[in-house]
Design a protein around this motif. Structure first.
Motif, PDB file in Angstrom:
ATOM      1  N   GLN A  62      13.293  10.727  17.925  1.00  0.00           N
ATOM      2  CA  GLN A  62      13.363   9.408  18.662  1.00  0.00           C
ATOM      3  C   GLN A  62      11.988   8.732  19.002  1.00  0.00           C
ATOM      4  O   GLN A  62      11.923   7.509  19.596  1.00  0.00           O
ATOM      5  N   THR A 384      19.941  22.008  19.944  1.00  0.00           N
ATOM      6  CA  THR A 384      18.492  21.687  20.426  1.00  0.00           C
ATOM      7  C   THR A 384      17.754  20.920  19.176  1.00  0.00           C
ATOM      8  O   THR A 384      16.921  19.934  19.413  1.00  0.00           O
ATOM      9  N   ASN A 387      19.654  17.764  17.307  1.00  0.00           N
ATOM     10  CA  ASN A 387      19.800  17.013  18.316  1.00  0.00           C
ATOM     11  C   ASN A 387      19.218  15.225  17.910  1.00  0.00           C
ATOM     12  O   ASN A 387      18.043  15.264  17.832  1.00  0.00           O
ATOM     13  N   THR A 389      19.443  12.587  18.925  1.00  0.00           N
ATOM     14  CA  THR A 389      18.828  11.642  20.197  1.00  0.00           C
ATOM     15  C   THR A 389      17.871  12.106  20.764  1.00  0.00           C
ATOM     16  O   THR A 389      17.337  11.108  21.860  1.00  0.00           O
ATOM     17  N   SER A 390      17.026  13.026  20.415  1.00  0.00           N
ATOM     18  CA  SER A 390      16.124  13.508  21.333  1.00  0.00           C
ATOM     19  C   SER A 390      14.787  13.103  20.776  1.00  0.00           C
ATOM     20  O   SER A 390      14.557  12.713  19.652  1.00  0.00           O
ATOM     21  N   ARG A 391      13.778  13.261  21.636  1.00  0.00           N
ATOM     22  CA  ARG A 391      12.243  12.915  21.423  1.00  0.00           C
ATOM     23  C   ARG A 391      11.500  14.467  21.267  1.00  0.00           C
ATOM     24  O   ARG A 391      11.828  15.254  21.908  1.00  0.00           O
ATOM     25  N   ASN A 422      11.784  22.231  31.620  1.00  0.00           N
ATOM     26  CA  ASN A 422      12.513  21.708  30.508  1.00  0.00           C
ATOM     27  C   ASN A 422      12.856  23.065  29.679  1.00  0.00           C
ATOM     28  O   ASN A 422      11.959  23.787  29.305  1.00  0.00           O
ATOM     29  N   TRP A 461      12.804  16.124  24.693  1.00  0.00           N
ATOM     30  CA  TRP A 461      13.306  15.586  26.073  1.00  0.00           C
ATOM     31  C   TRP A 461      14.043  14.205  25.421  1.00  0.00           C
ATOM     32  O   TRP A 461      14.082  13.910  24.255  1.00  0.00           O
ATOM     33  N   GLU A 462      14.444  13.844  26.515  1.00  0.00           N
ATOM     34  CA  GLU A 462      15.480  12.427  26.156  1.00  0.00           C
ATOM     35  C   GLU A 462      14.805  11.250  26.447  1.00  0.00           C
ATOM     36  O   GLU A 462      15.006  10.182  25.469  1.00  0.00           O
ATOM     37  N   ASP A 463      13.957  11.010  27.568  1.00  0.00           N
ATOM     38  CA  ASP A 463      13.735   9.752  28.115  1.00  0.00           C
ATOM     39  C   ASP A 463      12.100   9.397  27.694  1.00  0.00           C
ATOM     40  O   ASP A 463      11.352  10.248  27.911  1.00  0.00           O
TER      41      ASP A 463
END
Length: 555
Positions: A62, A384, A387, A389-391, A422, A461-463
């Motif tokens: 992402q 993992t 996913n 939606t992850s970066r 993490n 990571w997500e954000d």
């Protein structure tokens, strides 16, 4: 292919197709699989107002998002030709996608105006005219394995992640747990069908084979490790193993083991001092340095070792060996003992997902199971890696020798940093060598033919607000790990560059690559000038390009 076969192929299947370009020549084998019929032959054009647009303008990572004028979903070679003509005529910057797992911005970035998406071209089958199995670029790896094995008892030695698209995986070389026994995926590539465009906008579809007398052979060679998005639009691959004889489909491609013996072990960080950590990893490196010749008795054994961060709590290792080997259990037991020798570590059951491995508590003791069942177990159950939606950030290296003390110290330092919490962070170590090393570096575009294991540094990571922190972390680790060679794995006695299917734009940035060795050499070694000549012939206007694309040779 004999001269008679080639004339038959050209005579039966050459066609001139009119259009915006002056001419478009479609060349296929006489008995190629039927093209899609009816409405399925043409895919949708997805514009910004379409509800599918947000899904199709990003991929598995992402960090990278595009805002194209439209996404063209391709369903056939003819569809690809028309989409390419239109984009070229309109002067649009295009990118090409098969599965959406690209680690870099090759497909999705702000400059892209049209995404050509092949995810709906998913056929897998057998072509008796070529005596080869065909795979369309949008087929996911697990579907390829299922179709080839259930239909004919054969396979290609590809990767473990089920959802990777075949198109990019194959073009970059492709490898997996069967590669030590059977080489890279592209070592079995017989032919490729590519839609190309010249510098006057003339679009045509070309079939290129590995036959020495094929005038298009250079285009085949470029797709044996030259990377995706460089030369044209791949609409089909054909596979037949070198040396295959007869006419039976099952004899044309390698067969996987009927059963494999597998184990999954967990090494708790609670048991790891820096000394034990160093011994564990050096054991892995030493074993592979010793047992990676093409004729090694261990070539039927392959291991995936996830060195996860201390924040995760443990390190995981999955190992697979051909159960049909007469001493399979001894090979596996000896390997597991060699990895833990002198560490004092007591392996445990792998009870939680670790890096690229799913939980496999049932494999604390080795277990025999059908090959395809083991492939599903490892490849389809890890949130993992898959996913959506992850970066993520990824860096790679081929290793010719064991780790140095300095490298182990750098890895331990960054993996156990007190401010790093993490758990979705790892250095993945992949068994390499064996039959991968049986070919010369110039036999295929993939030039790394003397490595013993391969590495992938990665974190997820997500954000978006955390991008700088995690990119900084992985850069610091990688550049310290390779500090003695300018922050990258230069071509030399100990390291052998990087893997183009794990693309990393930092290699083209002198702030991060201080070695003086260009990124092209790190990925392609001495094969890069030859790839440039192929690019000049088949994409002279550099229409297909991205941030790490091959540039045409100058006239």
């Amino acid at each position: 292919m004999s001269g008679i076969d080639r004339r038959r192929m050209l005579g039966n299947s050459a066609a001139v197709v009119g259009g915006i370009a002056a001419a478009s020549v479609l060349v296929e084998p006489a008995s190629a699989a039927p093209a899609a019929k009816g409405p399925a032959a043409k895919g949708a054009k997805v514009a910004p107002t379409d509800p599918r647009y947000p899904l199709l303008t990003t991929g598995n990572n992402q960090r990278f998002v595009a805002r194209p004028d439209y996404v063209a979903l391709i369903r056939s070679s003819a569809d690809a030709e028309q989409a390419l003509r239109t984009a070229y005529r309109d002067g649009k910057r295009v990118s090409v996608r098969s599965g959406g797992h690209c680690f870099a911005d090759f497909v999705c970035n702000p400059e892209i105006e049209v995404i050509l998406d092949f995810s709906e071209m998913t056929d897998v089958g057998y072509d008796p005219g070529f005596r080869a199995f065909y795979v369309e670029p949008g087929a996911r790896l697990m579907n390829v394995y299922e179709a080839l094995y259930k239909g004919w008892g054969v396979t290609v030695p590809g990767g473990i992640c089920y959802s990777v698209g075949a198109g990019g995986h194959i073009a970059g070389g492709g490898y997996g747990l069967l590669s030590r026994a059977h080489g890279l995926v592209t070592d079995h590539l017989y032919a490729v069908e590519v839609v190309v465009v010249d510098d006057r906008g003339r679009v045509r579809t070309v079939v290129a084979t590995r036959e020495e007398d094929d005038p298009n052979r250079d285009l085949w060679w470029a797709h044996t490790g030259g990377g995706g998005g460089n030369f044209g639009l791949v609409t089909r691959y054909w596979f037949r193993s070198p040396g295959a004889t007869g006419s039976e489909p099952a004899d044309q491609l390698v067969s996987p083991p009927s059963k494999v013996l597998v184990s999954a072990l967990d090494f708790s960080w609670d048991q790891l001092t820096e000394t034990r950590f160093a011994r564990l990893l050096k054991n892995f490196g030493a074993w592979h340095e010793q047992h990676s010749s093409p004729d090694s008795e261990y070539r039927h054994l392959s291991s995936l070792f996830n060195v996860s961060s201390k924040a995760h709590g443990s390190i995981g290792m999955f190992t697979q060996v051909d159960a049909d080997r007469p001493n399979a259990r001894k090979l596996l037991d000896d390997y597991n003992r060699a990895i833990t020798a002198g560490t004092g570590i007591k392996p445990k059951a792998l009870t939680r997902a670790t890096g690229e491995l799913p939980p496999m508590p049932q494999l604390a003791e080795p277990k025999e199971m059908p090959w395809l069942q083991a492939t599903r177990l490892v490849g389809t159950n890890n949130p993992t890696i898959t996913n959506p939606t992850s970066r993520g950030a990824h860096k790679s290296a081929y290793m010719r020798k064991n780790f140095t003390d300095q490298q182990i110290a750098a890895l331990y330092k960054h993996m156990s940093r007190p401010d790093f919490d993490n758990p979705d962070t790892m250095l993945v170590l992949f068994s390499f060598g064996g039959q991968v090393n049986a070919l010369a570096p110039d036999a295929t575009a993939n030039a790394q033919r003397s490595s013993v294991f391969k590495m992938c540094f990665q974190t997820f990571w997500e954000d978006e607000s955390e991008d700088d922190f995690y990119l900084g972390w992985v850069r610091d680790l990688y550049e310290e790990f390779f500090a003695r060679t300018g922050g990258v794995p230069v071509i030399g006695d100990s390291t052998d560059g990087c893997y183009i299917n794990y693309p990393d734009r930092d290699l083209s940035d002198p702030r991060h690559n201080r070695s003086g060795v260009p990124w092209q050499t790190l990925y392609y070694k001495e094969n890069y000038p030859r790839l440039q000549q192929v690019k000049r012939r088949w994409d002279p206007s550099d229409f297909f390009r991205h941030s790490l694309s091959i540039k045409p040779a100058k006239g």
